[in-house]
Design a protein around this motif. Structure first.
Motif, PDB file in Angstrom:
ATOM      1  N   LYS A  13     -37.629  27.588 -25.283  1.00 11.86           N
ATOM      2  CA  LYS A  13     -36.281  28.156 -25.149  1.00 11.86           C
ATOM      3  C   LYS A  13     -35.403  27.831 -26.355  1.00 11.86           C
ATOM      4  CE  LYS A  13     -34.342  24.362 -22.436  1.00 11.86           C
ATOM      5  NZ  LYS A  13     -35.372  23.424 -22.898  1.00 11.86           N
ATOM      6  N   THR A  31     -27.546  22.781 -25.251  1.00 10.97           N
ATOM      7  CA  THR A  31     -26.801  21.932 -24.317  1.00 10.97           C
ATOM      8  C   THR A  31     -27.603  20.686 -23.921  1.00 10.97           C
ATOM      9  OG1 THR A  31     -27.556  23.090 -22.315  1.00 10.97           O
ATOM     10  CG2 THR A  31     -25.559  23.930 -23.391  1.00 10.97           C
ATOM     11  N   GLY A  32     -28.928  20.734 -24.075  1.00 15.56           N
ATOM     12  CA  GLY A  32     -29.737  19.535 -23.825  1.00 15.56           C
ATOM     13  C   GLY A  32     -29.305  18.410 -24.758  1.00 15.56           C
ATOM     14  N   TYR A  35     -26.589  16.285 -23.242  1.00 12.14           N
ATOM     15  CA  TYR A  35     -27.103  15.282 -22.294  1.00 12.14           C
ATOM     16  C   TYR A  35     -27.816  14.167 -23.058  1.00 12.14           C
ATOM     17  CZ  TYR A  35     -25.751  18.353 -18.534  1.00 12.14           C
ATOM     18  OH  TYR A  35     -24.997  19.112 -17.671  1.00 12.14           O
ATOM     19  N   ARG A  36     -28.536  14.559 -24.104  1.00  5.50           N
ATOM     20  CA  ARG A  36     -29.213  13.549 -24.931  1.00  5.50           C
ATOM     21  C   ARG A  36     -28.183  12.669 -25.653  1.00  5.50           C
ATOM     22  NH1 ARG A  36     -34.763  14.537 -26.517  1.00  5.50           N
ATOM     23  NH2 ARG A  36     -35.609  16.228 -25.280  1.00  5.50           N
ATOM     24  N   ARG A  82     -33.810  13.147 -30.530  1.00  5.62           N
ATOM     25  CA  ARG A  82     -34.997  13.942 -30.213  1.00  5.62           C
ATOM     26  C   ARG A  82     -36.149  13.146 -29.609  1.00  5.62           C
ATOM     27  NH1 ARG A  82     -32.424  17.847 -29.222  1.00  5.62           N
ATOM     28  NH2 ARG A  82     -34.421  18.445 -28.361  1.00  5.62           N
ATOM     29  N   ALA A  90     -31.808  11.218 -20.581  1.00 13.25           N
ATOM     30  CA  ALA A  90     -30.921  12.384 -20.396  1.00 13.25           C
ATOM     31  C   ALA A  90     -31.216  13.053 -19.059  1.00 13.25           C
ATOM     32  CB  ALA A  90     -31.125  13.379 -21.543  1.00 13.25           C
ATOM     33  N   SER A  91     -32.488  13.173 -18.739  1.00 18.06           N
ATOM     34  CA  SER A  91     -32.862  13.820 -17.475  1.00 18.06           C
ATOM     35  C   SER A  91     -32.350  12.995 -16.287  1.00 18.06           C
ATOM     36  CB  SER A  91     -34.385  13.978 -17.473  1.00 18.06           C
ATOM     37  OG  SER A  91     -34.861  14.211 -16.202  1.00 18.06           O
ATOM     38  N   ALA A  94     -28.558  13.418 -16.019  1.00 18.89           N
ATOM     39  CA  ALA A  94     -28.230  14.824 -15.727  1.00 18.89           C
ATOM     40  C   ALA A  94     -28.211  15.116 -14.228  1.00 18.89           C
ATOM     41  CB  ALA A  94     -29.226  15.748 -16.418  1.00 18.89           C
ATOM     42  N   ARG A 100     -22.329  15.863 -15.045  1.00 18.85           N
ATOM     43  CA  ARG A 100     -22.462  17.307 -15.300  1.00 18.85           C
ATOM     44  C   ARG A 100     -21.076  17.945 -15.418  1.00 18.85           C
ATOM     45  NH1 ARG A 100     -27.595  18.568 -15.224  1.00 18.85           N
ATOM     46  NH2 ARG A 100     -27.025  20.681 -15.805  1.00 18.85           N
ATOM     47  N   GLY A 125     -30.326  25.748 -22.086  1.00 20.22           N
ATOM     48  CA  GLY A 125     -30.324  24.525 -21.278  1.00 20.22           C
ATOM     49  C   GLY A 125     -31.087  24.703 -19.986  1.00 20.22           C
ATOM     50  N   ARG A 126     -30.494  24.173 -18.904  1.00 20.17           N
ATOM     51  CA  ARG A 126     -31.175  24.243 -17.603  1.00 20.17           C
ATOM     52  C   ARG A 126     -30.369  25.051 -16.575  1.00 20.17           C
ATOM     53  NH1 ARG A 126     -33.743  21.585 -20.643  1.00 20.17           N
ATOM     54  NH2 ARG A 126     -35.354  20.022 -20.244  1.00 20.17           N
ATOM     55  N   ASP A 127     -29.036  25.114 -16.778  1.00 17.49           N
ATOM     56  CA  ASP A 127     -28.169  25.744 -15.766  1.00 17.49           C
ATOM     57  C   ASP A 127     -27.173  26.701 -16.408  1.00 17.49           C
ATOM     58  OD1 ASP A 127     -26.666  23.891 -17.142  1.00 17.49           O
ATOM     59  OD2 ASP A 127     -25.560  23.186 -15.404  1.00 17.49           O
ATOM     60  N   ARG A 176     -40.330  14.653 -15.559  1.00 16.11           N
ATOM     61  CA  ARG A 176     -39.050  15.238 -15.975  1.00 16.11           C
ATOM     62  C   ARG A 176     -38.830  16.593 -15.281  1.00 16.11           C
ATOM     63  NH1 ARG A 176     -36.253  16.588 -21.074  1.00 16.11           N
ATOM     64  NH2 ARG A 176     -37.965  16.143 -22.477  1.00 16.11           N
ATOM     65  N   ASP A 180     -35.680  17.500 -12.947  1.00 17.03           N
ATOM     66  CA  ASP A 180     -34.773  18.594 -13.330  1.00 17.03           C
ATOM     67  C   ASP A 180     -34.735  19.703 -12.281  1.00 17.03           C
ATOM     68  OD1 ASP A 180     -34.279  17.189 -15.642  1.00 17.03           O
ATOM     69  OD2 ASP A 180     -35.467  18.485 -16.961  1.00 17.03           O
ATOM     70  N   ARG A 183     -33.181  18.028  -8.407  1.00 17.11           N
ATOM     71  CA  ARG A 183     -31.883  17.364  -8.211  1.00 17.11           C
ATOM     72  C   ARG A 183     -30.964  18.268  -7.382  1.00 17.11           C
ATOM     73  NH1 ARG A 183     -30.900  18.265 -14.464  1.00 17.11           N
ATOM     74  NH2 ARG A 183     -30.087  20.360 -14.360  1.00 17.11           N
TER      75      ARG A 183
END
Ligand code: DC
Length: 221
Positions: A13, A31-32, A35-36, A82, A90-91, A94, A100, A125-127, A176, A180, A183
């Protein structure tokens, strides 16, 4: 124009987002990396990323850094973000809803601000398609099977000279993914109106081509 891209770790992605940003002249936010960045601050302070107070202190530190730097990418581009220790931390943070919420405002600001000289924004990102930009003009959900993603991540880590095994990378990635997707707050999932691209059997160029063909079809880009 807003493009939202979501997907699990090492799905491709981020690469797709960067390449679309180049081709379509969009401003990009990974956006990750937010969080990182927050996890990095927590680890630096020897805190616990699963502890809400520690995680919120990390968010505060990150926000202060962002406010005092003209270019967000200088902070989010820090190579120290990284590594997998930071990714796992981060996970963990998150899944804390107050974290969030704090990071949401940075993402919303980014997606709403006028971007002089650009055609719009792209966030990955994820959301993003489900929570941050539910009204995005184009949404992609990028996925690949776990084995493929673990192999990609192994290659990446080895190319950086890290001594890691496939089994360890696979196990960490599965852990992870579970965190992710399971949650309570904003779990990773495809938005109902997202176009799903499975990258397992495609090259980066082919994935870009598919995404561009879709963007052209729906937006005439
Ligand atoms: O995409 P990444 O591996 O850099 O993300 C690191 C972690 O941050 C990921 O495991 C979950 C979290 N994350 C999130 O919950 N929501 C986002 N929009 C981006 C990342």
């Amino acid at each position: 124009m807003i493009i939202a891209i979501d997907g699990p770790a090492a799905s491709g992605k981020g690469t797709l987002a960067r390449r679309l940003a180049d081709v379509l002249n969009l401003r990009h936010m990974d956006t990750g990396a937010l969080y990182r960045g927050c996890a990095f601050e927590v680890l630096q302070a020897k805190g616990d990323p699963s502890n809400e107070q520690d995680a919120l202190k990390g968010c505060k530190k990150l926000k202060e850094k962002i406010q005092s730097t003209p270019d967000l990418n200088i902070i989010l581009g820090n190579p120290e973000l990284r590594n997998d220790k930071v990714g796992n931390a981060a996970s963990k943070l998150a899944s804390i809803s107050s974290v969030r919420e704090t990071l949401k405002s940075i993402q919303i600001d980014f997606s709403c601000q006028e971007k002089k000289g650009f055609n719009g924004v792209i966030l990955d990102g994820r959301d993003i398609g489900t929570v941050i930009c539910p009204n995005a003009h184009i949404k992609f959900y990028v996925e690949a099977d776990l084995e493929t993603r673990a192999k990609r991540r192994l290659k990446e880590l080895q190319s950086r000279g890290l001594d890691v095994t496939y089994n360890a990378v696979f196990a960490q990635m599965r852990e992870r993914d579970d965190r992710d997707t399971q949650r309570d707050t904003a779990p990773l999932r495809a938005a109902e109106d997202a176009i799903v691209i499975n990258t397992s059997d495609f090259t980066e160029d082919e994935v870009l081509e598919k995404a561009l063909a879709y963007a052209k079809k729906v937006r005439g880009l």
